[in-house]
Design an enzyme around this catalytic site. Structure first.
Site, PDB file in Angstrom:
ATOM      1  NE  ARG A   1       9.321   5.621  -4.763  1.00  0.00           N
ATOM      2  CZ  ARG A   1       8.924   5.712  -5.983  1.00  0.00           C
ATOM      3  NH1 ARG A   1       7.324   5.386  -5.934  1.00  0.00           N
ATOM      4  NH2 ARG A   1       9.537   6.105  -7.004  1.00  0.00           N
ATOM      5  CB  ILE A   2       4.014   2.255   0.616  1.00  0.00           C
ATOM      6  CG1 ILE A   2       4.294   3.612   0.510  1.00  0.00           C
ATOM      7  CG2 ILE A   2       3.097   1.648   2.093  1.00  0.00           C
ATOM      8  CD1 ILE A   2       3.296   4.562   0.670  1.00  0.00           C
TER       9      ILE A   2
ATOM     10  CG  ASP B   1       3.326  -5.192  -8.274  1.00  0.00           C
ATOM     11  OD1 ASP B   1       3.116  -5.054  -9.412  1.00  0.00           O
ATOM     12  OD2 ASP B   1       3.932  -4.117  -7.469  1.00  0.00           O
TER      13      ASP B   1
ATOM     14  NE  ARG C   1      -5.577   8.355  -3.329  1.00  0.00           N
ATOM     15  CZ  ARG C   1      -4.500   8.578  -2.392  1.00  0.00           C
ATOM     16  NH1 ARG C   1      -4.339   7.861  -1.378  1.00  0.00           N
ATOM     17  NH2 ARG C   1      -3.589   9.505  -2.600  1.00  0.00           N
TER      18      ARG C   1
ATOM     19  CG  ASP D   1      -5.040   6.030   6.898  1.00  0.00           C
ATOM     20  OD1 ASP D   1      -5.661   6.679   7.699  1.00  0.00           O
ATOM     21  OD2 ASP D   1      -4.336   6.640   5.747  1.00  0.00           O
TER      22      ASP D   1
ATOM     23  CD  GLU E   1     -10.106   9.575   2.176  1.00  0.00           C
ATOM     24  OE1 GLU E   1      -9.507  10.792   2.100  1.00  0.00           O
ATOM     25  OE2 GLU E   1      -9.785   8.485   1.643  1.00  0.00           O
TER      26      GLU E   1
ATOM     27  CG  HIS F   1      -6.022   9.973   3.562  1.00  0.00           C
ATOM     28  ND1 HIS F   1      -6.739  10.161   2.328  1.00  0.00           N
ATOM     29  CD2 HIS F   1      -4.943   9.746   3.408  1.00  0.00           C
ATOM     30  CE1 HIS F   1      -5.791   9.882   1.484  1.00  0.00           C
ATOM     31  NE2 HIS F   1      -4.716   9.690   1.972  1.00  0.00           N
TER      32      HIS F   1
HETATM   33  P1  NAD Z   1       4.539   2.972  -5.664  1.00  0.00           P
HETATM   34  O1  NAD Z   1       4.032   3.448  -7.222  1.00  0.00           O
HETATM   35  O2  NAD Z   1       5.858   2.652  -5.469  1.00  0.00           O
HETATM   36  O3  NAD Z   1       3.843   1.318  -5.832  1.00  0.00           O
HETATM   37  C1  NAD Z   1       2.939   1.003  -6.261  1.00  0.00           C
HETATM   38  C2  NAD Z   1       2.842  -0.448  -6.780  1.00  0.00           C
HETATM   39  O4  NAD Z   1       1.492  -0.947  -7.371  1.00  0.00           O
HETATM   40  C3  NAD Z   1       3.829  -0.680  -7.916  1.00  0.00           C
HETATM   41  O5  NAD Z   1       4.756  -1.760  -7.560  1.00  0.00           O
HETATM   42  C4  NAD Z   1       2.865  -1.272  -9.072  1.00  0.00           C
HETATM   43  O6  NAD Z   1       3.602  -2.147  -9.955  1.00  0.00           O
HETATM   44  C5  NAD Z   1       1.870  -2.066  -8.207  1.00  0.00           C
HETATM   45  N1  NAD Z   1       0.616  -2.183  -8.893  1.00  0.00           N
HETATM   46  C6  NAD Z   1       0.109  -1.279 -10.098  1.00  0.00           C
HETATM   47  N2  NAD Z   1      -0.961  -1.778 -10.649  1.00  0.00           N
HETATM   48  C7  NAD Z   1      -1.163  -2.797  -9.857  1.00  0.00           C
HETATM   49  C8  NAD Z   1      -2.133  -3.943  -9.895  1.00  0.00           C
HETATM   50  N3  NAD Z   1      -3.167  -3.851 -10.858  1.00  0.00           N
HETATM   51  N4  NAD Z   1      -2.264  -4.683  -9.006  1.00  0.00           N
HETATM   52  C9  NAD Z   1      -1.286  -5.071  -8.016  1.00  0.00           C
HETATM   53  N5  NAD Z   1      -0.233  -4.060  -8.029  1.00  0.00           N
HETATM   54  C10 NAD Z   1      -0.263  -2.895  -8.766  1.00  0.00           C
HETATM   55  O7  NAD Z   1       3.447   3.540  -4.629  1.00  0.00           O
HETATM   56  P2  NAD Z   1       3.418   3.721  -3.279  1.00  0.00           P
HETATM   57  O8  NAD Z   1       4.562   5.036  -2.813  1.00  0.00           O
HETATM   58  O9  NAD Z   1       4.152   2.214  -2.582  1.00  0.00           O
HETATM   59  O10 NAD Z   1       2.179   4.086  -2.790  1.00  0.00           O
HETATM   60  C11 NAD Z   1       1.055   3.302  -3.017  1.00  0.00           C
HETATM   61  C12 NAD Z   1      -0.244   4.128  -2.630  1.00  0.00           C
HETATM   62  O11 NAD Z   1      -0.343   4.497  -1.484  1.00  0.00           O
HETATM   63  C13 NAD Z   1      -0.534   5.503  -3.408  1.00  0.00           C
HETATM   64  O12 NAD Z   1      -0.566   5.288  -5.016  1.00  0.00           O
HETATM   65  C14 NAD Z   1      -1.089   6.295  -2.518  1.00  0.00           C
HETATM   66  O13 NAD Z   1      -2.533   6.168  -3.150  1.00  0.00           O
HETATM   67  C15 NAD Z   1      -1.219   5.527  -1.362  1.00  0.00           C
HETATM   68  N6  NAD Z   1      -0.554   6.428  -0.317  1.00  0.00           N
HETATM   69  C16 NAD Z   1      -1.378   6.620   0.942  1.00  0.00           C
HETATM   70  C17 NAD Z   1      -1.024   7.463   1.894  1.00  0.00           C
HETATM   71  C18 NAD Z   1      -2.072   7.604   3.056  1.00  0.00           C
HETATM   72  O14 NAD Z   1      -1.693   8.431   3.923  1.00  0.00           O
HETATM   73  N7  NAD Z   1      -3.060   6.822   3.364  1.00  0.00           N
HETATM   74  C19 NAD Z   1       0.020   7.885   1.873  1.00  0.00           C
HETATM   75  C20 NAD Z   1       0.901   7.874   0.601  1.00  0.00           C
HETATM   76  C21 NAD Z   1       0.476   6.917  -0.292  1.00  0.00           C
END
Ligand code: NAD
Length: 319
Positions: free
Chosen positions: A154-155, A174, A235, A259, A264, A283
């Site tokens: 998603r992100i 990915d 992360r 971030d 942390e 964060h």
């Molecule tokens: P998501 O589950 O929608 O997407 C994660 C993507 O990573 C998926 O497309 C998956 O196929 C891919 N992935 C899995 N294993 C992989 C690998 N070995 N190599 C490359 N890609 C791989 O998650 P999202 O909503 O996009 O969020 C991503 C991360 O952002 C979360 O897991 C969370 O830790 C982090 N996050 C941080 C904050 C912040 O405030 N800093 C806020 C929200 C989320």
């Protein structure tokens, strides 16, 4: 009467949670985080717990005999022992969609901050009154630059779109995303090595898993351009922090904006705090007033659903 333990203090008050949980008729206990024996006992006796980023280990979950749901009020699930929860018949849920816009914009902001030399220019005006060629460094037109996106969820996808909107050429790594899906967004699907070798900016958006832990390490850092800039809003555990520091100090890459860290907040003597080529934000990529309300409401709605005997909307496990 069921009890719901809210095991965090992150948002300052519990108004959104209390309002949303009201219809469940549950007694709500504000238990701080799960580090004290009292808070752990409250979690053990609860029918539902709500957590943010603190660890929820298997030993604790095994003792939560009445618990029906661990609601992660946020996205990342790396701190919860999901296999143990599944074994114990406990739903684990998260809120996957509350801060897609915020985190992707934060990642792009960190990239733009570096691309447009913002801290340097602001500092320059403060120090010299206006422009000083001596303090400046070259900037590149974004349409000549490549952004590498690791993790096309998603992100990552939202960051890729925003990067494309700015004229960047976007590479994606990915292993679970299809080439067609990546190409449909105007991006190119590549392996990790190609992404690291060819990108001017690299932004991490994969979750922390055993496969992604220390994905950025001494070996992978060596593949990056000396001018490359690394951004991590996912992360801290995705990066070997010591190796990153050494690589930046050896000019193997230009710098990093993070971030998230493995620990942390960082200790006051953490070397990242003193390295000018490393920029930290606390964060906070997820934050907007809207996201702050959404995440708490949606996290509490999962609890209400499960206590009503319904399936949650965003389960992270199968029961
Ligand atoms: P998501 O589950 O929608 O997407 C994660 C993507 O990573 C998926 O497309 C998956 O196929 C891919 N992935 C899995 N294993 C992989 C690998 N070995 N190599 C490359 N890609 C791989 O998650 P999202 O909503 O996009 O969020 C991503 C991360 O952002 C979360 O897991 C969370 O830790 C982090 N996050 C941080 C904050 C912040 O405030 N800093 C806020 C929200 C989320």
């Amino acid at each position: 009467m069921p009890t719901v333990v809210i095991a965090y203090e992150a948002f300052g008050d519990y108004n959104v949670e209390l309002e949303t949980l009201r219809e469940s008729g549950a007694a709500v206990i504000q238990a701080g985080n799960l580090t004290t024996p009292e808070a752990q006992q409250q979690a053990i006796d609860a029918d539902a717990i709500m957590v943010t980023i603190q660890k929820v280990p298997g030993e604790l979950i095994e003792r939560m005999k009445q618990c029906k749901i661990i609601s992660r009020v946020g996205t990342g699930l790396d701190a919860i022992d999901i296999p143990t929860a599944t074994k114990c018949g406990i739903w684990v849920t998260n809120v996957p969609d509350y801060s897609i816009d915020e985190v992707s914009t934060h990642a792009i902001s960190l990239i733009l901050m570096q691309a447009r030399r913002l801290p340097l220019l602001v500092d320059m005006v403060r120090q010299t009154g206006w422009y000083s060629a001596n303090m400046d460094r070259p900037a590149q037109r974004l349409s000549t630059q490549t952004l590498g996106v690791v993790g096309f969820g998603r992100i990552g996808r939202a960051s890729a779109r925003k990067g494309r909107g700015l004229g960047l050429n976007v590479l994606v790594y990915d292993p679970y995303a299809s080439k067609e899906d990546v190409e449909a967004e105007g991006c190119t699907s590549v392996d990790l090595e190609t992404l690291l070798r060819e990108s001017d900016y690299i932004t991490l958006h994969s979750p922390l898993t055993p496969q992604t832990e220390r994905l950025i390490n001494a070996t992978t850092l060596k593949l990056m351009k000396p001018t490359a800039y690394l951004v991590n809003t996912s992360r801290g555990g995705l990066i070997d922090e010591q190796a990153l520091l050494e690589a930046i100090q050896a000019n193997q890459l230009a710098g990093a904006a993070l971030d998230v860290l493995t620990v942390e907040p960082p200790a006051p003597d953490h070397p990242f705090l003193k390295e000018p080529r490393i920029t930290l934000t606390p964060h906070n990529a997820w934050y907007s007033e809207q996201a702050k309300i959404d995440v708490r409401r949606k996290g509490a709605e999962e609890v209400v659903r499960v206590l009503r005997g319904e399936k949650p909307k965003f389960p992270a496990n199968k029961l």
